[in-house]
Design a protein around this motif. Structure first.
Motif, PDB file in Angstrom:
ATOM      1  N   ASP A  97     115.800  52.518  62.601  1.00 31.83           N
ATOM      2  CA  ASP A  97     114.875  52.404  61.425  1.00 31.83           C
ATOM      3  C   ASP A  97     115.549  51.215  60.988  1.00 31.83           C
ATOM      4  OD1 ASP A  97     112.646  52.422  59.690  1.00 31.83           O
ATOM      5  OD2 ASP A  97     112.839  54.321  59.898  1.00 31.83           O
ATOM      6  N   ARG A  98     115.189  50.182  60.699  1.00 33.25           N
ATOM      7  CA  ARG A  98     116.559  48.942  59.124  1.00 33.25           C
ATOM      8  C   ARG A  98     115.395  49.040  58.321  1.00 33.25           C
ATOM      9  NH1 ARG A  98     117.361  43.313  62.486  1.00 33.25           N
ATOM     10  NH2 ARG A  98     114.699  43.502  62.221  1.00 33.25           N
ATOM     11  N   LEU A 127     110.230  48.974  78.613  1.00 32.72           N
ATOM     12  CA  LEU A 127     111.179  48.594  79.279  1.00 32.72           C
ATOM     13  C   LEU A 127     112.404  49.200  78.499  1.00 32.72           C
ATOM     14  CD1 LEU A 127     112.279  48.610  82.100  1.00 32.72           C
ATOM     15  CD2 LEU A 127     112.599  46.262  81.968  1.00 32.72           C
ATOM     16  N   TYR A 128     112.049  48.903  77.737  1.00 34.30           N
ATOM     17  CA  TYR A 128     113.953  48.856  76.312  1.00 34.30           C
ATOM     18  C   TYR A 128     113.422  50.165  76.748  1.00 34.30           C
ATOM     19  CZ  TYR A 128     117.214  47.992  72.743  1.00 34.30           C
ATOM     20  OH  TYR A 128     117.876  48.106  71.819  1.00 34.30           O
ATOM     21  N   TYR A 145     106.413  45.709  71.966  1.00 33.30           N
ATOM     22  CA  TYR A 145     106.460  44.132  72.106  1.00 33.30           C
ATOM     23  C   TYR A 145     105.803  44.768  73.408  1.00 33.30           C
ATOM     24  CZ  TYR A 145     109.930  42.301  69.049  1.00 33.30           C
ATOM     25  OH  TYR A 145     110.249  42.156  67.236  1.00 33.30           O
ATOM     26  N   PRO A 146     104.992  44.339  74.107  1.00 30.02           N
ATOM     27  CA  PRO A 146     104.107  44.296  75.524  1.00 30.02           C
ATOM     28  C   PRO A 146     104.981  44.651  76.764  1.00 30.02           C
ATOM     29  CG  PRO A 146     102.827  43.297  74.300  1.00 30.02           C
ATOM     30  CD  PRO A 146     103.871  43.385  73.358  1.00 30.02           C
ATOM     31  N   LYS A 203     115.701  47.072  66.033  1.00 33.02           N
ATOM     32  CA  LYS A 203     114.710  47.066  65.902  1.00 33.02           C
ATOM     33  C   LYS A 203     114.086  48.285  66.073  1.00 33.02           C
ATOM     34  CE  LYS A 203     111.951  43.228  65.335  1.00 33.02           C
ATOM     35  NZ  LYS A 203     110.976  42.263  64.299  1.00 33.02           N
ATOM     36  N   LYS A 204     113.957  50.103  65.328  1.00 36.25           N
ATOM     37  CA  LYS A 204     112.040  50.470  66.233  1.00 36.25           C
ATOM     38  C   LYS A 204     111.695  49.831  66.525  1.00 36.25           C
ATOM     39  CE  LYS A 204     110.319  52.127  62.301  1.00 36.25           C
ATOM     40  NZ  LYS A 204     110.016  53.785  61.559  1.00 36.25           N
ATOM     41  N   GLU A 205     110.272  49.043  66.084  1.00 35.66           N
ATOM     42  CA  GLU A 205     109.533  47.881  66.417  1.00 35.66           C
ATOM     43  C   GLU A 205     109.638  47.347  67.696  1.00 35.66           C
ATOM     44  OE1 GLU A 205     109.851  48.862  62.061  1.00 35.66           O
ATOM     45  OE2 GLU A 205     110.715  47.641  63.808  1.00 35.66           O
TER      46      GLU A 205
END
Length: 272
Positions: A145-146, A135-136, A129-130, A123-125
């Motif tokens: 974008d679900r 890195l992803y 994530y710190p 998912k785009k969010e």
């Protein structure tokens, strides 16, 4: 010599068991902290590598996979769960790898065991994530974008084109979310659309035991044995759009057949 009363013996045994549980929890906390400290360290190292490789997207994908192999294996070694891998002869093919998802441990296993040249779809969010999320994105993995079906479909088509163009593999969690109790959830149809658009085979990865090793919302990793089973590739080059529901059911049924009873879906769970 007069033996102690039975009640006193049970009370002493209970206290001993409780103390042993606290020791187990404390060791688990230490392992988790060490895991995430080392993960932050490897993430920072590979983030620098990714920035240096900004002009070369494919090399960033490969480095992302190497990061996953190194970090995932380190994490699993620290957690200490016995791991059995079955069907490893299918583990290095160009394919769409899919996996059930019931524990944070699944992520470490997937990072470690998917082949070099594999991209994920998240998912785009995930970018929020710190460290890991950034890195992803730097590793040139794919996001959708679900919340917007039209944008999601467009993102899936772009993902399929990128995979074919660059001769990549994919890793997908077909349930779309993490199971709260370890039982298999209904499958979304996205992995079938990707298979039809790319013509790539599907290789199911069946993870067992991870939901018991690290339960959702807990900070206690138990030394439960884990099994990762690669099932034989499923050909998709002759699949047709009028049978999408059948293909979803076909693949999900393979999971039902290969999961233990404790992880099989309940009768009220239906395929979406």
């Amino acid at each position: 010599m007069v033996p102690p009363p039975e009640g006193a013996v049970k009370e002493a045994a209970g206290k001993q068991e409780e103390e042993g549980e606290w020791v187990s929890v404390l060791i688990s906390w230490v392992r988790i902290v060490v895991c995430f400290v080392l993960m932050m360290l490897t993430t920072l190292i590979w983030a620098v590598i990714m920035v240096l490789l900004l002009p070369w997207p494919y090399q960033r994908i490969r480095q992302g996979n190497i990061y996953g192999h190194v970090t995932g294996k380190i994490m699993m070694s620290i957690l200490g769960n016995p791991i059995k891998i079955e069907g490893a002869e299918y583990s290095n093919e160009r394919a769409i790898y899919i996996s059930n998802h019931a524990s944070p441990i699944d992520i470490f296993l997937i990072m470690w065991l998917t082949p070099t040249g594999t991209v994920g779809i998240a998912k785009k969010e995930i970018i929020y994530y710190p460290l890991f999320g950034q890195l992803y994105v730097l590793a040139n993995h794919l996001r959708i974008d679900r919340s917007n079906p039209t944008a999601a479909i467009r993102s899936m088509k772009e993902a399929a084109n990128a995979v074919v163009k660059n001769n990549l593999s994919l890793i997908v969690f077909p349930e779309g979310t993490r199971s709260k109790n370890g039982r298999l959830l209904p499958f979304k149809k996205g992995f079938v659309h990707l298979a039809m658009q790319t013509g790539m085979p599907i290789i199911p990865m069946v993870l067992t035991g991870t939901h018991r090793a690290w339960r959702k919302g807990k900070l206690h990793v138990r030394p439960v044995p884990l099994t990762v089973t690669y099932l034989p590739p499923i050909r998709t080059d002759d699949w047709t759009r009028d049978k999408i529901e059948d293909y979803v059911e076909l693949v999900r049924d393979l999971y039902v057949d290969n999961l233990p009873l404790s992880q099989r879906p309940t009768s009220d769970q239906v395929t979406l």
